[in-house]
Design a protein around this motif. Structure first.
Motif, PDB file in Angstrom:
ATOM      1  N   THR A  48      12.219  50.556  11.571  1.00  0.00           N
ATOM      2  CA  THR A  48      12.870  50.426  12.879  1.00  0.00           C
ATOM      3  C   THR A  48      13.234  51.792  13.444  1.00  0.00           C
ATOM      4  O   THR A  48      13.111  52.043  14.649  1.00  0.00           O
ATOM      5  CB  THR A  48      14.140  49.562  12.754  1.00  0.00           C
ATOM      6  N   LEU A  49      13.694  52.693  12.567  1.00  0.00           N
ATOM      7  CA  LEU A  49      13.999  54.057  13.002  1.00  0.00           C
ATOM      8  C   LEU A  49      12.772  54.717  13.623  1.00  0.00           C
ATOM      9  O   LEU A  49      12.866  55.397  14.653  1.00  0.00           O
ATOM     10  CB  LEU A  49      14.500  54.885  11.817  1.00  0.00           C
ATOM     11  N   SER A  50      11.616  54.522  13.010  1.00  0.00           N
ATOM     12  CA  SER A  50      10.382  55.084  13.563  1.00  0.00           C
ATOM     13  C   SER A  50      10.113  54.514  14.948  1.00  0.00           C
ATOM     14  O   SER A  50       9.705  55.242  15.862  1.00  0.00           O
ATOM     15  CB  SER A  50       9.201  54.774  12.635  1.00  0.00           C
ATOM     16  N   GLY A  51      10.337  53.212  15.114  1.00  0.00           N
ATOM     17  CA  GLY A  51      10.118  52.587  16.409  1.00  0.00           C
ATOM     18  C   GLY A  51      11.068  53.115  17.463  1.00  0.00           C
ATOM     19  O   GLY A  51      10.673  53.351  18.623  1.00  0.00           O
ATOM     20  N   VAL A  52      12.334  53.279  17.100  1.00  0.00           N
ATOM     21  CA  VAL A  52      13.324  53.819  18.034  1.00  0.00           C
ATOM     22  C   VAL A  52      12.945  55.238  18.447  1.00  0.00           C
ATOM     23  O   VAL A  52      13.020  55.607  19.631  1.00  0.00           O
ATOM     24  CB  VAL A  52      14.737  53.793  17.411  1.00  0.00           C
ATOM     25  N   ALA A  53      12.536  56.042  17.466  1.00  0.00           N
ATOM     26  CA  ALA A  53      12.114  57.409  17.772  1.00  0.00           C
ATOM     27  C   ALA A  53      10.901  57.417  18.702  1.00  0.00           C
ATOM     28  O   ALA A  53      10.818  58.235  19.630  1.00  0.00           O
ATOM     29  CB  ALA A  53      11.799  58.161  16.472  1.00  0.00           C
ATOM     30  N   MET A  73      11.048  48.911  21.218  1.00  0.00           N
ATOM     31  CA  MET A  73       9.999  49.532  20.413  1.00  0.00           C
ATOM     32  C   MET A  73      10.362  49.446  18.931  1.00  0.00           C
ATOM     33  O   MET A  73       9.492  49.216  18.080  1.00  0.00           O
ATOM     34  CB  MET A  73       9.808  50.987  20.826  1.00  0.00           C
ATOM     35  N   GLY A  74      11.664  49.616  18.623  1.00  0.00           N
ATOM     36  CA  GLY A  74      12.104  49.458  17.241  1.00  0.00           C
ATOM     37  C   GLY A  74      11.835  48.060  16.721  1.00  0.00           C
ATOM     38  O   GLY A  74      11.436  47.877  15.559  1.00  0.00           O
ATOM     39  N   THR A  75      12.034  47.059  17.567  1.00  0.00           N
ATOM     40  CA  THR A  75      11.755  45.674  17.188  1.00  0.00           C
ATOM     41  C   THR A  75      10.271  45.470  16.903  1.00  0.00           C
ATOM     42  O   THR A  75       9.891  44.826  15.919  1.00  0.00           O
ATOM     43  CB  THR A  75      12.196  44.713  18.311  1.00  0.00           C
ATOM     44  N   ALA A  76       9.431  46.034  17.763  1.00  0.00           N
ATOM     45  CA  ALA A  76       7.983  45.910  17.573  1.00  0.00           C
ATOM     46  C   ALA A  76       7.552  46.537  16.240  1.00  0.00           C
ATOM     47  O   ALA A  76       6.763  45.948  15.490  1.00  0.00           O
ATOM     48  CB  ALA A  76       7.245  46.574  18.735  1.00  0.00           C
ATOM     49  N   ALA A 191      13.474  41.132  10.152  1.00  0.00           N
ATOM     50  CA  ALA A 191      13.169  42.218  11.090  1.00  0.00           C
ATOM     51  C   ALA A 191      14.005  42.104  12.357  1.00  0.00           C
ATOM     52  O   ALA A 191      14.531  43.100  12.866  1.00  0.00           O
ATOM     53  CB  ALA A 191      11.672  42.198  11.432  1.00  0.00           C
ATOM     54  N   LEU A 192      14.166  40.894  12.879  1.00  0.00           N
ATOM     55  CA  LEU A 192      14.950  40.690  14.096  1.00  0.00           C
ATOM     56  C   LEU A 192      16.432  40.995  13.862  1.00  0.00           C
ATOM     57  O   LEU A 192      17.092  41.602  14.710  1.00  0.00           O
ATOM     58  CB  LEU A 192      14.781  39.254  14.595  1.00  0.00           C
ATOM     59  N   VAL A 193      16.959  40.564  12.724  1.00  0.00           N
ATOM     60  CA  VAL A 193      18.371  40.822  12.416  1.00  0.00           C
ATOM     61  C   VAL A 193      18.634  42.314  12.308  1.00  0.00           C
ATOM     62  O   VAL A 193      19.666  42.813  12.780  1.00  0.00           O
ATOM     63  CB  VAL A 193      18.775  40.108  11.106  1.00  0.00           C
ATOM     64  N   SER A 197      21.229  44.500  14.731  1.00  0.00           N
ATOM     65  CA  SER A 197      22.420  45.094  14.120  1.00  0.00           C
ATOM     66  C   SER A 197      22.527  46.596  14.310  1.00  0.00           C
ATOM     67  O   SER A 197      23.561  47.192  13.992  1.00  0.00           O
ATOM     68  CB  SER A 197      22.433  44.780  12.611  1.00  0.00           C
ATOM     69  N   VAL A 198      21.467  47.200  14.830  1.00  0.00           N
ATOM     70  CA  VAL A 198      21.396  48.665  14.890  1.00  0.00           C
ATOM     71  C   VAL A 198      22.552  49.277  15.661  1.00  0.00           C
ATOM     72  O   VAL A 198      23.193  50.234  15.216  1.00  0.00           O
ATOM     73  CB  VAL A 198      20.048  49.106  15.490  1.00  0.00           C
TER      74      VAL A 198
END
Length: 290
Positions: A48-53, A73-76, A191-193, A197-198
């Motif tokens: 998720t961190l990679s997606g956020v970045a 994008m983090g979710t994807a 993955a959704l949770v 929660s981020v």
């Protein structure tokens, strides 16, 4: 004093998001712990961190994406990581735990590369890493509400199947439960949770909210249903009290929530130990009386 806190819109948003996260995190976490797959949450959080970045990098490079929420994008990325985990678990049938370090390593590596490529948004990343109640906005709350509804309804509908697969997967499969489909749905819920929660606890601490309340409840619960109920109770009290403490004492919300959850765990361990000592003394007195 409490009234002052709720005058701020961001605190009302944080509380609503936190209450929902405090419900769905242990609901999913209890099945992860029973299945001995709690580290999957850590692996997917780094993906998720990679997606956020990647989302932040797109925001910076493409002008018409300025309003784009990096959490999408983090979710994807998290969902893609969850699908990859299931594929790896099927590929390494006898070594399913290999899927966790593979995804974890890939997520960390990609995240580091994307963060280093976008030096201008390092400050923004900190809010996603450790949580930021100030940053919880309307869009974040709406996303958390949608995820909360999806997770709660899915677990309610598949509770019996998830319960059977968690305790005896082979028997459940032989009884006709679609193991592959249910496991896929479950890992997608994880993955959704994580992405929901981020904002409350942060990417680096999200797995703690999924496992610490469950660990505390296991010390006291007498049944699986009690474990679920106590896990939700511990998670909710940790989130609400953590948000309050972080507001009045100017503390990091994610770390405060996790430390309170750790406190609950230590308290339940102490209570369990005292109960065992009391039972031992009672049995000893009974034996002496005979």
């Amino acid at each position: 004093m409490m009234e002052v806190m709720w005058q701020y819109e961001f605190m009302r948003h944080a509380l609503l998001a936190g209450v929902i996260v405090g419900l769905i995190s242990p609901l999913v976490g209890v099945f992860l712990v029973v299945r001995r797959l709690s580290l999957i949450a850590d692996a997917l959080s780094h993906v998720t961190l990679s997606g956020v970045a990647a989302g932040l990098l797109l925001q910076r490079e493409i002008s018409w994406l300025q309003s784009f929420n990096p959490l999408y994008m983090g979710t994807a990325f998290s969902v893609a990581g969850a699908l990859f985990v299931e594929q790896l678990r099927r590929l390494y049938r006898s070594y399913q735990e290999l899927a966790i370090p593979i995804i974890l390593s890939g997520g960390i590596g990609l995240g580091v590369v994307l963060i280093s490529a976008g030096e201008g948004f390092n400050v923004n990343v900190m809010g996603y890493l450790f949580g930021s109640i100030i940053a919880v906005n309307d869009n974040d709350v709406k996303w958390v509400v949608v995820v909360g509804i999806i997770v709660a309804l899915t677990i309610a509908l598949l509770y019996k199947e998830l319960f059977a697969l968690s305790f005896d997967e082979e028997s459940a499969y032989l009884s006709g439960i679609p193991r592959r489909g249910i496991n896929l749905v479950f890992i997608l819920l994880v993955a959704l949770v994580i992405t929901a929660s981020v904002r409350v606890v942060g990417i680096l601490l999200v797995s703690a909210l999924m496992t610490l309340p469950v660990a505390a409840s296991l010390q006291l619960a007498q049944s699986f249903r009690q474990t679920v109920m106590l896990s939700v109770l511990f998670a909710e009290t940790s989130v609400i009290s953590g948000l309050i403490c972080s507001f009045y004492f100017d503390l990091a919300p994610g770390g405060t929530i996790v430390l309170i959850a750790v406190g609950w765990l230590l308290l339940t361990i102490l209570l369990k130990r005292l109960q065992q000592i009391s039972r031992y003394r009672w049995m000893k007195r009974e034996q002496e009386a005979e």
